[in-house]
Design a protein around this motif. Structure first.
Motif: not given
Length: 182
Positions: A6-13, A82-91, A101-104, A117-119
């Motif tokens: 799930v996710g076709t960014g750099y890591v997923g692809l 799961l090869a999804l983005p994890t951008p930095p939050g405000e903190d 979201k995908v887990a749900g 698998v958390d990738k």
């Protein structure tokens, strides 16, 4: 083995393509319809030396497919990355909204046991959160595993195919056996 990424960014692809190269049946899933259309037409959205050769060979041989349909993409998969983005939050901490979201969603549509698998690059404790979100609606057994990536741009194919280490975090013997086989 049948795998979903799930996710076709750099890591997923890179992950999906390399697993296909090792003989697995891989379906990569992304919500971006346009990106999936391009991938299905042989257009790779990133540059990584050698990726085009592996991508073209495995799509031609039917081991690497792309879809926007999560339920279709995970059907029959023993392992779901799961090869999804994890951008930095405000903190500054990792924003897990895409992963959770995908887990749900997975909890609502999984029809059989799978290893999730958390990738993505995630903080300690994410596997428990992913498990919790899937559990809200899951009607089947599943395990959540951590498998951080150590891919370096420019040599990601080599890093994947000849890793100096593979980290698998799990308490489940069943998941450990599947991940060891993979």
């Amino acid at each position: 083995m049948k795998i979903a990424v799930v996710g076709t960014g750099y890591v997923g692809l890179v992950t999906g393509t390399c697993f296909a190269e090792t003989g697995n049946q891989v379906t990569c899933i992304d919500i971006d319809q346009r990106k999936v259309e391009k991938l299905n037409n042989g257009i790779i959205p990133i540059y990584e030396p050698g990726l085009d050769v592996l991508f073209n060979r495995n799509t031609a041989e039917g081991r690497l497919k792309f879809t926007t349909n999560l339920a279709e993409g995970i059907e029959g998969a023993e392992v779901i990355f799961l090869a999804l983005p994890t951008p930095p939050g405000e903190d500054g901490s990792a924003d897990l909204k895409y992963i959770l979201k995908v887990a749900g969603d997975l909890g609502q549509i999984m029809k059989e046991y799978a290893v999730i698998v958390d990738k993505s690059t995630v903080p300690v404790g994410t596997a428990e959160k992913v498990h919790e979100y899937i559990s809200l609606a899951a009607q089947v057994e599943f395990d959540v595993v951590s498998n951080p990536e150590f891919l370096r741009e420019g040599v990601a194919i080599e890093d994947f195919m000849k890793p100096d280490r593979v980290v698998i975090g799990t308490q489940s013997e069943r998941a450990k056996a599947i991940m060891t086989k993979l």
